[in-house]
Design a protein around this motif. Structure first.
Motif, mmCIF file in Angstrom:
data_model
loop_
_atom_site.group_PDB
_atom_site.id
_atom_site.type_symbol
_atom_site.label_atom_id
_atom_site.label_comp_id
_atom_site.label_asym_id
_atom_site.label_seq_id
_atom_site.Cartn_x
_atom_site.Cartn_y
_atom_site.Cartn_z
ATOM 1 N N TYR A 10 58.667 33.142 38.869
ATOM 2 C CA TYR A 10 57.612 32.600 39.727
ATOM 3 C C TYR A 10 56.691 33.700 40.299
ATOM 4 O O TYR A 10 55.467 33.566 40.222
ATOM 5 N N PRO A 11 57.269 34.737 40.886
ATOM 6 C CA PRO A 11 56.369 35.782 41.414
ATOM 7 C C PRO A 11 55.446 36.352 40.345
ATOM 8 O O PRO A 11 54.245 36.512 40.573
ATOM 9 N N VAL A 55 52.850 33.641 39.450
ATOM 10 C CA VAL A 55 51.876 33.394 40.516
ATOM 11 C C VAL A 55 50.914 34.565 40.643
ATOM 12 O O VAL A 55 49.688 34.399 40.603
ATOM 13 N N MET A 56 51.453 35.769 40.771
ATOM 14 C CA MET A 56 50.573 36.932 40.952
ATOM 15 C C MET A 56 49.755 37.185 39.691
ATOM 16 O O MET A 56 48.560 37.479 39.757
ATOM 17 N N LEU A 68 47.041 34.545 39.486
ATOM 18 C CA LEU A 68 45.974 34.858 40.444
ATOM 19 C C LEU A 68 45.090 35.974 39.903
ATOM 20 O O LEU A 68 43.861 35.872 39.879
ATOM 21 N N ALA A 69 45.749 37.051 39.447
ATOM 22 C CA ALA A 69 45.016 38.205 38.940
ATOM 23 C C ALA A 69 44.148 37.802 37.759
ATOM 24 O O ALA A 69 42.991 38.212 37.645
ATOM 25 N N PHE A 125 41.098 35.837 38.963
ATOM 26 C CA PHE A 125 40.127 36.737 39.593
ATOM 27 C C PHE A 125 39.456 37.619 38.558
ATOM 28 O O PHE A 125 38.257 37.899 38.647
ATOM 29 N N MET A 133 36.796 35.771 36.859
ATOM 30 C CA MET A 133 35.680 35.573 37.791
ATOM 31 C C MET A 133 34.826 36.838 37.899
ATOM 32 O O MET A 133 33.599 36.788 37.804
ATOM 33 N N LEU A 134 35.492 37.970 38.062
ATOM 34 C CA LEU A 134 34.752 39.233 38.192
ATOM 35 C C LEU A 134 34.039 39.569 36.894
ATOM 36 O O LEU A 134 32.923 40.080 36.901
ATOM 37 N N LEU A 142 50.456 28.056 46.684
ATOM 38 C CA LEU A 142 51.190 28.932 45.767
ATOM 39 C C LEU A 142 52.399 29.574 46.439
ATOM 40 O O LEU A 142 53.513 29.471 45.945
ATOM 41 N N TYR A 166 56.488 28.038 46.098
ATOM 42 C CA TYR A 166 57.365 28.852 45.263
ATOM 43 C C TYR A 166 58.194 29.840 46.083
ATOM 44 O O TYR A 166 58.806 30.733 45.522
ATOM 45 N N LEU A 169 57.402 32.367 48.064
ATOM 46 C CA LEU A 169 57.034 33.763 47.772
ATOM 47 C C LEU A 169 56.342 34.421 48.955
ATOM 48 O O LEU A 169 55.424 35.219 48.777
ATOM 49 N N TYR A 174 57.031 36.694 50.796
ATOM 50 C CA TYR A 174 57.071 38.162 50.850
ATOM 51 C C TYR A 174 55.931 38.790 50.050
ATOM 52 O O TYR A 174 55.671 39.972 50.154
ATOM 53 N N LEU A 175 55.245 37.998 49.223
ATOM 54 C CA LEU A 175 54.102 38.524 48.467
ATOM 55 C C LEU A 175 52.769 38.282 49.184
ATOM 56 O O LEU A 175 51.713 38.538 48.628
ATOM 57 N N LEU A 204 44.680 41.375 47.284
ATOM 58 C CA LEU A 204 44.074 41.167 45.969
ATOM 59 C C LEU A 204 42.819 40.298 46.091
ATOM 60 O O LEU A 204 41.743 40.633 45.584
ATOM 61 N N VAL A 219 38.901 41.488 45.408
ATOM 62 C CA VAL A 219 38.045 40.819 44.426
ATOM 63 C C VAL A 219 36.725 40.401 45.065
ATOM 64 O O VAL A 219 35.649 40.620 44.499
ATOM 65 N N LEU A 245 32.815 41.481 44.374
ATOM 66 C CA LEU A 245 31.776 40.496 44.115
ATOM 67 C C LEU A 245 30.558 40.752 45.000
ATOM 68 O O LEU A 245 29.413 40.792 44.532
ATOM 69 N N MET A 264 28.602 43.758 43.834
ATOM 70 C CA MET A 264 27.741 43.460 42.680
ATOM 71 C C MET A 264 26.482 42.730 43.114
ATOM 72 O O MET A 264 25.379 43.054 42.680
#
Lengths: 270, 199
Positions: A10-11, A14-15, A18-19, A22, A25-26, B70, B74, B76, B78-79, B86, B90, B94, B97
């Motif tokens: 899961y971690p 999920v991460m 997400l990355a 993004f 998108m960038l 999220l 799940y 999470l 700790y994240l 992050l 991002v 943006l 730019m």
């Protein structure tokens, strides 16, 4: 099984997810907002001194470099660079350098504390721009150097120092002619002159002769004697101030001899 | 107050609280780096305030969504910090730019402080506060924008004062950052007066 899923899968998902979102998108944004930058602009900017003095008339070295590359400014637009730099820029852009006489700043005032009269004792902020706000400055002369060193503090090349007599001195080896001092001085006492000019009227006063005589021992009266004695007709009196044309002057020195106040000075050895 | 239905007056109170009473800079002392770095000139300060408002207006709600849909399902939590940073990074990219495309002089004026919004603790702090205060989505949007406006207000006040430092006789040892920090403390003290607004 559930524990392994929760601790690792899961971690990462999920991460990672997400990355990934993004990143896409960038990626799209970098296409949409892409700015084309001419690589030569960066190259020219690196050749310029980077002092951002503004002597060229642009907002800074980066702006000036862009203008040079676009062809809006000549390759020698930067007043603070030595001739070698112009040649390098010209070579980079496939252009030729047009000769330009280098300029240096000169402080157009000799009215030291004992020579120029003072109206009152200024005890405010040590800045000429602040001092002129107090009844127009402490000197009787409304054109002379106030001697608080605003130009000295703002010179980006360290080419100015305060003389012992309270009038700044230009170090001609360091001065690049950028004109920052000319712009910051509230009275326009520093002036840019051709680096080869040897005889200069070191005064900035436009008052009529009787007034100057009363307030300063060394000011240019605007009497016109220098104009009369000059055999080359190199001197003009502009608004009660004598101006030497260096292209006509042949260094005969007659004006220096005859000047009643010594305002005309030979600043470089002949 | 959290579990009741929020009325308009509650939202007004939230905005007033975020801007004046619990100002992110002057009461919580978050985001001091850009506060001291970009407050020397009014135009830079104002642009910085706008950039932070935009970044926070976007990242506040998005981090809230990430948290709710999220991280909590799940398990999470700790994240949290990683995911939030992050997102902020991002959005800073943006904004960079966009500003570069729209206004080159502004891009140069903001310089290093634009990428530094990434590590601006006022931004991350507000994202965490949204979670900690158990705001719902609408409240999160309102609080994020109001918090950024509080940041902008403090920055603009500071720039207004610091522009006048040029003509002030400041003892040598106190010049630049020292007097900046002292000024920040004094503005912070005066903002404490707004505490009286809250019952």
């Amino acid at each position: 099984m559930e524990g392994i899923l929760g601790a690792t899968v899961y971690p990462v998902l999920v991460m990672g997810g997400l990355a990934a979102v993004f990143a896409v998108m960038l990626g799209v944004a970098s296409r949409v907002f892409y700015v084309e930058v001419d690589p030569r602009i960066k190259a020219v900017e690196e050749l310029l001194p980077g002092a951002n003095c503004g002597g060229c008339g642009y907002a800074g070295c980066a702006d000036c470099a862009a203008a040079i590359v676009r062809g809006e400014a000549p390759v020698n637009a930067c007043v603070a660079s030595p001739p070698e730099v112009y040649e390098k820029i010209a070579k980079l852009l496939g252009k030729t350098v047009e000769a330009k006489e280098p300029q240096v700043a000169h402080i157009m005032c000799r009215g030291t504390k004992d020579k120029a009269k003072i109206r009152f004792r200024y005890m405010g902020i040590e800045d000429c721009r602040a001092a002129v706000l107090v009844a127009g400055g402490d000197k009787e002369c409304l054109y002379g150097c106030l001697g608080l060193g605003t130009c000295v503090k703002s010179c980006p090349f360290g080419a100015l120092r305060m003389g012992e007599n309270g009038i700044p001195v230009v170090d001609r080896d360091k001065c690049t002619g950028c004109g920052t001092c000319v712009r910051v001085c509230p009275r326009g006492v520093p002036k840019l002159i051709p680096a080869s000019q040897k005889i200069v009227t070191v005064c900035n006063n436009h008052d009529a002769p009787p007034t100057v005589k009363k307030i300063c021992e060394v000011g240019c009266l605007g009497c016109g004697i220098c104009k009369k004695v000059c055999p080359e007709k190199a001197i003009e009196i502009v608004n009660f101030l004598s101006v030497v044309d260096p292209s006509k002057c042949n260094l005969c020195g007659k004006c220096i001899e005859k000047c009643p106040t010594g305002a005309i000075q030979q600043i470089l050895p002949g | 107050m959290h579990h009741e239905v929020w009325h308009f007056s509650d939202y007004v109170m939230l905005v007033v609280s975020a801007i004046f009473i619990n100002n992110i800079l002057l009461a919580r002392f978050l985001g001091n780096c850009p506060f001291l770095g970009t407050s020397k000139r009014m135009d830079t300060a104002f642009s910085m305030a706008c950039a932070v408002t935009f970044v926070l207006g976007c990242t506040g709600p998005i981090t809230w969504l990430i948290e709710k849909y999220l991280l909590i399902p799940y398990d999470l939590l700790y994240l949290e910090t990683l995911a939030f940073i992050l997102t902020i990074a991002v959005f800073v990219q943006l904004v960079e730019m966009v500003i570069r495309k729209i206004s080159q002089p502004l891009y140069r004026a903001l310089g290093i402080y634009l990428p530094l919004i990434t590590t601006n603790c006022a931004v991350l702090g507000t994202c965490f506060l949204n979670i900690k205060e158990k705001f719902n989505f609408i409240q999160t949007i309102v609080f994020s924008v109001a918090s950024a406006m509080g940041f902008g207000l403090a920055l603009v006040i500071m720039a207004g004062i610091r522009e006048r430092f040029n003509f002030a006789r400041i003892p040598k040892n106190f010049q630049d950052t020292s007097i900046g920090l002292i000024t920040a403390g004094l503005i912070g003290l005066s903002f404490f007066a707004f505490q009286g607004l809250a019952k």
